[in-house]
Design a protein around this motif. Sequence first.
Motif, PDB file in Angstrom:
ATOM      1  N   ARG A 283       0.854  -1.192   0.000  1.00 26.37           N
ATOM      2  CA  ARG A 283       0.000   0.000   0.000  1.00 26.37           C
ATOM      3  C   ARG A 283       0.890   1.243   0.000  1.00 26.37           C
ATOM      4  O   ARG A 283       1.948   1.252   0.613  1.00 26.37           O
ATOM      5  CB  ARG A 283      -0.863   0.015   1.265  1.00 26.37           C
ATOM      6  CG  ARG A 283      -1.867   1.143   1.350  1.00 26.37           C
ATOM      7  CD  ARG A 283      -2.494   1.202   2.732  1.00 26.37           C
ATOM      8  NE  ARG A 283      -1.537   1.603   3.750  1.00 26.37           N
ATOM      9  CZ  ARG A 283      -1.193   2.862   4.016  1.00 26.37           C
ATOM     10  NH1 ARG A 283      -1.727   3.847   3.330  1.00 26.37           N
ATOM     11  NH2 ARG A 283      -0.308   3.144   4.962  1.00 26.37           N
TER      12      ARG A 283
ATOM     13  N   SER B  20       0.689   5.615   0.267  1.00 27.02           N
ATOM     14  CA  SER B  20      -0.115   6.831   0.460  1.00 27.02           C
ATOM     15  C   SER B  20       0.100   7.732  -0.760  1.00 27.02           C
ATOM     16  O   SER B  20       1.230   8.105  -1.072  1.00 27.02           O
ATOM     17  CB  SER B  20       0.334   7.545   1.728  1.00 27.02           C
ATOM     18  OG  SER B  20       0.040   8.912   1.648  1.00 27.02           O
TER      19      SER B  20
ATOM     20  N   LEU C 181      -0.575  10.792  -1.211  1.00 22.87           N
ATOM     21  CA  LEU C 181      -0.031  12.107  -0.872  1.00 22.87           C
ATOM     22  C   LEU C 181       1.493  12.032  -0.729  1.00 22.87           C
ATOM     23  O   LEU C 181       2.226  12.866  -1.263  1.00 22.87           O
ATOM     24  CB  LEU C 181      -0.664  12.604   0.432  1.00 22.87           C
ATOM     25  CG  LEU C 181      -0.446  14.066   0.768  1.00 22.87           C
ATOM     26  CD1 LEU C 181      -1.125  14.963  -0.249  1.00 22.87           C
ATOM     27  CD2 LEU C 181      -0.973  14.390   2.153  1.00 22.87           C
ATOM     28  N   LEU C 182       1.937  11.000  -0.037  1.00 17.75           N
ATOM     29  CA  LEU C 182       3.382  10.839   0.133  1.00 17.75           C
ATOM     30  C   LEU C 182       4.057  10.506  -1.195  1.00 17.75           C
ATOM     31  O   LEU C 182       5.190  10.903  -1.439  1.00 17.75           O
ATOM     32  CB  LEU C 182       3.681   9.735   1.147  1.00 17.75           C
ATOM     33  CG  LEU C 182       3.959  10.199   2.572  1.00 17.75           C
ATOM     34  CD1 LEU C 182       2.698  10.747   3.200  1.00 17.75           C
ATOM     35  CD2 LEU C 182       4.490   9.070   3.423  1.00 17.75           C
TER      36      LEU C 182
ATOM     37  N   PHE D  25       3.021  11.508  -4.179  1.00 18.09           N
ATOM     38  CA  PHE D  25       3.050  12.700  -5.024  1.00 18.09           C
ATOM     39  C   PHE D  25       4.214  13.609  -4.636  1.00 18.09           C
ATOM     40  O   PHE D  25       4.895  14.159  -5.492  1.00 18.09           O
ATOM     41  CB  PHE D  25       1.720  13.458  -4.909  1.00 18.09           C
ATOM     42  CG  PHE D  25       1.642  14.633  -5.827  1.00 18.09           C
ATOM     43  CD1 PHE D  25       1.445  14.438  -7.182  1.00 18.09           C
ATOM     44  CD2 PHE D  25       1.791  15.915  -5.358  1.00 18.09           C
ATOM     45  CE1 PHE D  25       1.393  15.519  -8.047  1.00 18.09           C
ATOM     46  CE2 PHE D  25       1.747  17.000  -6.212  1.00 18.09           C
ATOM     47  CZ  PHE D  25       1.535  16.798  -7.563  1.00 18.09           C
ATOM     48  N   PHE D  26       4.437  13.766  -3.343  1.00 18.26           N
ATOM     49  CA  PHE D  26       5.490  14.672  -2.892  1.00 18.26           C
ATOM     50  C   PHE D  26       6.801  13.935  -2.593  1.00 18.26           C
ATOM     51  O   PHE D  26       7.677  14.494  -1.940  1.00 18.26           O
ATOM     52  CB  PHE D  26       5.040  15.427  -1.648  1.00 18.26           C
ATOM     53  CG  PHE D  26       3.955  16.430  -1.928  1.00 18.26           C
ATOM     54  CD1 PHE D  26       4.198  17.504  -2.765  1.00 18.26           C
ATOM     55  CD2 PHE D  26       2.696  16.293  -1.403  1.00 18.26           C
ATOM     56  CE1 PHE D  26       3.206  18.428  -3.048  1.00 18.26           C
ATOM     57  CE2 PHE D  26       1.701  17.212  -1.672  1.00 18.26           C
ATOM     58  CZ  PHE D  26       1.954  18.276  -2.500  1.00 18.26           C
TER      59      PHE D  26
ATOM     60  N   PHE E 250       9.573  13.086  -4.059  1.00 17.49           N
ATOM     61  CA  PHE E 250      10.914  13.590  -4.393  1.00 17.49           C
ATOM     62  C   PHE E 250      11.271  14.837  -3.576  1.00 17.49           C
ATOM     63  O   PHE E 250      12.444  15.115  -3.352  1.00 17.49           O
ATOM     64  CB  PHE E 250      11.024  13.850  -5.897  1.00 17.49           C
ATOM     65  CG  PHE E 250      10.791  12.597  -6.684  1.00 17.49           C
ATOM     66  CD1 PHE E 250      11.671  11.539  -6.585  1.00 17.49           C
ATOM     67  CD2 PHE E 250       9.680  12.454  -7.474  1.00 17.49           C
ATOM     68  CE1 PHE E 250      11.444  10.350  -7.261  1.00 17.49           C
ATOM     69  CE2 PHE E 250       9.442  11.275  -8.167  1.00 17.49           C
ATOM     70  CZ  PHE E 250      10.330  10.219  -8.057  1.00 17.49           C
ATOM     71  N   ALA E 251      10.264  15.569  -3.148  1.00 17.41           N
ATOM     72  CA  ALA E 251      10.550  16.723  -2.284  1.00 17.41           C
ATOM     73  C   ALA E 251      10.693  16.271  -0.831  1.00 17.41           C
ATOM     74  O   ALA E 251      11.538  16.788  -0.096  1.00 17.41           O
ATOM     75  CB  ALA E 251       9.446  17.758  -2.406  1.00 17.41           C
ATOM     76  N   LEU E 252       9.876  15.290  -0.442  1.00 17.27           N
ATOM     77  CA  LEU E 252       9.927  14.820   0.949  1.00 17.27           C
ATOM     78  C   LEU E 252      11.277  14.194   1.283  1.00 17.27           C
ATOM     79  O   LEU E 252      11.706  14.202   2.439  1.00 17.27           O
ATOM     80  CB  LEU E 252       8.827  13.780   1.192  1.00 17.27           C
ATOM     81  CG  LEU E 252       7.400  14.314   1.333  1.00 17.27           C
ATOM     82  CD1 LEU E 252       6.400  13.160   1.356  1.00 17.27           C
ATOM     83  CD2 LEU E 252       7.242  15.143   2.592  1.00 17.27           C
TER      84      LEU E 252
ATOM     85  N   ASN F 177       6.642   2.375   2.090  1.00 14.69           N
ATOM     86  CA  ASN F 177       5.691   3.499   2.130  1.00 14.69           C
ATOM     87  C   ASN F 177       6.012   4.589   3.146  1.00 14.69           C
ATOM     88  O   ASN F 177       6.065   5.756   2.770  1.00 14.69           O
ATOM     89  CB  ASN F 177       4.288   2.956   2.402  1.00 14.69           C
ATOM     90  CG  ASN F 177       3.259   4.055   2.507  1.00 14.69           C
ATOM     91  OD1 ASN F 177       3.175   4.899   1.618  1.00 14.69           O
ATOM     92  ND2 ASN F 177       2.506   4.076   3.590  1.00 14.69           N
ATOM     93  N   PRO F 178       6.248   4.259   4.446  1.00 15.53           N
ATOM     94  CA  PRO F 178       6.266   5.350   5.429  1.00 15.53           C
ATOM     95  C   PRO F 178       7.514   6.216   5.352  1.00 15.53           C
ATOM     96  O   PRO F 178       8.555   5.788   4.844  1.00 15.53           O
ATOM     97  CB  PRO F 178       6.186   4.631   6.778  1.00 15.53           C
ATOM     98  CG  PRO F 178       6.644   3.262   6.529  1.00 15.53           C
ATOM     99  CD  PRO F 178       6.395   2.945   5.089  1.00 15.53           C
ATOM    100  N   PHE F 179       7.372   7.397   5.901  1.00 14.27           N
ATOM    101  CA  PHE F 179       8.483   8.340   6.009  1.00 14.27           C
ATOM    102  C   PHE F 179       9.468   7.781   7.034  1.00 14.27           C
ATOM    103  O   PHE F 179       9.085   7.499   8.169  1.00 14.27           O
ATOM    104  CB  PHE F 179       7.924   9.680   6.483  1.00 14.27           C
ATOM    105  CG  PHE F 179       8.887  10.815   6.460  1.00 14.27           C
ATOM    106  CD1 PHE F 179       9.292  11.361   5.257  1.00 14.27           C
ATOM    107  CD2 PHE F 179       9.378  11.364   7.636  1.00 14.27           C
ATOM    108  CE1 PHE F 179      10.165  12.435   5.227  1.00 14.27           C
ATOM    109  CE2 PHE F 179      10.253  12.436   7.615  1.00 14.27           C
ATOM    110  CZ  PHE F 179      10.645  12.966   6.400  1.00 14.27           C
ATOM    111  N   PRO F 180      10.735   7.618   6.649  1.00 19.67           N
ATOM    112  CA  PRO F 180      11.656   6.958   7.590  1.00 19.67           C
ATOM    113  C   PRO F 180      12.171   7.910   8.661  1.00 19.67           C
ATOM    114  O   PRO F 180      12.138   9.130   8.503  1.00 19.67           O
ATOM    115  CB  PRO F 180      12.813   6.510   6.685  1.00 19.67           C
ATOM    116  CG  PRO F 180      12.759   7.403   5.511  1.00 19.67           C
ATOM    117  CD  PRO F 180      11.362   7.902   5.360  1.00 19.67           C
TER     118      PRO F 180
ATOM    119  N   TRP G 161       6.229   5.068  -9.143  1.00 18.41           N
ATOM    120  CA  TRP G 161       5.659   6.367  -8.755  1.00 18.41           C
ATOM    121  C   TRP G 161       4.345   6.620  -9.499  1.00 18.41           C
ATOM    122  O   TRP G 161       3.341   6.984  -8.884  1.00 18.41           O
ATOM    123  CB  TRP G 161       6.664   7.474  -9.065  1.00 18.41           C
ATOM    124  CG  TRP G 161       6.266   8.813  -8.532  1.00 18.41           C
ATOM    125  CD1 TRP G 161       6.475   9.280  -7.270  1.00 18.41           C
ATOM    126  CD2 TRP G 161       5.573   9.853  -9.223  1.00 18.41           C
ATOM    127  NE1 TRP G 161       5.966  10.542  -7.143  1.00 18.41           N
ATOM    128  CE2 TRP G 161       5.405  10.930  -8.328  1.00 18.41           C
ATOM    129  CE3 TRP G 161       5.084   9.993 -10.511  1.00 18.41           C
ATOM    130  CZ2 TRP G 161       4.779  12.109  -8.666  1.00 18.41           C
ATOM    131  CZ3 TRP G 161       4.446  11.176 -10.866  1.00 18.41           C
ATOM    132  CH2 TRP G 161       4.296  12.221  -9.945  1.00 18.41           C
TER     133      TRP G 161
END
Lengths: 421, 425
Positions: B217, B219, B221-222, B224-225, B227-229, B288-291, B346
């Motif tokens: 799965r 997200s 939103l994550l 889409f952003f 490469f900036a995140l 998936n998650p922000f590390p 992506w």
Amino acid sequence: MSRRARRWAWAVAALVAAGAWVWLASRLWRTSVPGDLRLPDLSASNYFSHAELDRTRTFERFERIDFLLSQAALVLALLVYSVRGRALVRESAAGPIGTGLLLGMLAFGVVWLAQLPFEVAGVWWEHHYGVSKAGVVESVVDSWLSLGSVFLFVCVAIAIVMGLARPLGNRWWLAGAPVFVALGLLFTWVQPYLIPDVHRLRDPRLTAEARQLARTERLPPIPVDVEDVHKFTDLPNAEAVGLGGSRRVVLWDTLLNDGFGPRQIRTVLAHELGHHAHGHLWKQVGWSALTAFPLAFLIALATARVGGMRVPTAVPLAVLVLILLQLVTSPLTTAVTRRMEAEADWSALRATRDPTGARVLFQGFAKKALEQPDPPGWWRLIAGDHPTIMERIEMAREFQARRPRPGGPNRPGGSGGSGPR
Amino acid sequence: MAESPIRLTLHDDLVRSRLTVFFRLLLAIPHLVWISMWGTAAYLAVIVNWFATLFVAKSPDGLHRFLGAYLRYSIHVRAYLLLAANPYPAFLGQPGTYPVDLEIDPPERQNRWKVGFRAILLLPAFMLLAILSSVGGFRMGLAPVSAFLGWFAALFTGRAPRGLRDAAVYSLRYSAEFGGYMFVLTDRYPGASPTDPPIPSVAQDHPIVLSVEDDLRRSRLLVFFRFALVVPHLVWLQLWSILALLAGVANWFATLATGRSPAPLRRFLSAFLRYSIHVYAFFWLTANPFPGFVGKPGSYPVDVEIAPGERQNRWRTGFRFLLALPALLVAGALNYLLTIAGLFGWFVALFTGGMPKGLRDAGAYALRYTAQTYGYLYLLTDRYPHASPGLDAPPGPPAGLPPTPTAGVEPAPEGSPARSEPVPP
């Protein structure tokens, strides 16, 4: 100390802080523009044709509507995000501070998305009027990519706030505000080194003029750089950047290549050197210091109800409060910058003694950038970070009227101003 | 997932004739001449097959056989060139005649829409093929890098290294599925996963392994952003890598002197390695998650597990950088795979909210090898990285397939028809 005494102590401290704030603000508000300067009420139609005025009016009307809608979308998006954004915590494996960074970055991502339609409309409009060379797709991609640097700044800011909130709780703002001011100072100092595509001014005549103008302003020789922007835009612009040893004047190459004569460029150089001569970049840091404390305090106050800035779920609310405060204080911000720009204009007139050159320059700005010479007052209040074109022309006219005549008593420095250093 | 209608079978004992390895490129010339002639006819046949399938929704038997034989033959020749097999291939692409072979199902009904837009649908798969097999002008693909390195190894040892052979087999399998799709033999899209079906797996005894606990799965939103995140992480990683470089040098001296990597340096470098894998897994959508920012073990769905430090051979330590060069080459090739998997992932994840398993697995394969390579370079282990995509395959075989022997498979005698068995045997 009893509760009552503590309240009194707080009240006294708040009063002292407010008094200090007002005193410092009044120091920063000072200007060398003569206090008795009364700008003549000139008609824009004396300087611009009806067609030109119509064109700038139509162009700016759309831009204003676009801006207002975009601000409304911004607030709406952040309101929704402040309620629903906390659910995104589950998308993070980064611990409390890392999750806070994620929520902060996504807040600005959501802002970007909400404003995208208006940005697209704005770019299309500017392209349609030939003000911008960039196409819609190119602009959107550029702006999407530039989110990376936005996110980086957001991360640094949130890491500082959350890092301080852990040991200090809701008093993080007392330490946070000075840290942000210090960072602002550092950024102002290094900014000249971060501008891409610049080279030193190669024209020996202009270089000599810049040196002469710097001497007139009692400044040491300040380097003049040229930034290559002609690939993206035809608009003319220049800026004063840096502090101390990093001070620079940066001219856009569009100013040198496209239709402005030596007298106009000289005025621009004098204007930017005026910023340096009157310490405007220091003053900007000073204003940011004055605003940082109340802003940080209000954010701490607002987020205290949802656990304070030590918990990541407070970040969406913090971003909302920050943006709302920035919107609310925008009349003050624009008033400050307008005042500094007016001082730089006056300084340039004194240094060049060429009001005609200045007038032609401002007329050129209006024609090239399609800037309405006399926009509505409310627009000037919320978005006018420079005096209007007509105000600038009027100042040049007033300077001309005050020019020293042989044996005459009036001097452009006026009787009420402190005069350039 | 249903079995692919085009399956690669493998019966190779890794033994290589040094003489034929030395002259392999020259020996392949007759095949290259023949394949180019056959290829001309085959590409004309593809056009006819496309029209025919578009009208009747099924590839005609004759054309299917002809194109299937050509595809099989091209896999035989490429397996020979890439040193994935030893014997000289026959010229007719007959089934069961070569250790690296294809099983192709009879023609089946195909979706006309997928047939009609085949050329467009092929583009992403073509880019992945270019990364794996160096077609279309790309020179640093996984297959040629494996073959280049495998050539030296086979020449000196008389055996193909298992990892490099398996990497080449993975690229051949993808080429075969791509060919079947391009030739309109099937409407099943080529699968990018290196482990589905698994390449015959070697034992999971490497001290550095990748654990993947990802539900696919994503997200939106994550995504889409993304490469900036990832920018703050990349900046942080860059700063950290300066210290890691210094720690790596210190670790080299210490390990050379004592035969063991000192615990503090090892901990620091392990955290750095884990963090960098977390960041790249996030960047390229393998997870998936922000590390987090500290490389904490067990904190991320795609994690690196590093076994406790052991005594290391001082000779291998002394020449570590030189020894790591071939692995760095393979890691470089796999890095392209990770990039392409992330880029395609992506787009897919943005629309579907999920990452295709094949692309996720391809990314995980690249990350696992990268982790092992840098673990080797930073002296966290002296075990060489293993290039086999099957290294992290589940220990048990998929349902319905016989068990996988660990030490290789039965050799197919040269000149005799190889026993045809699906992968894994």
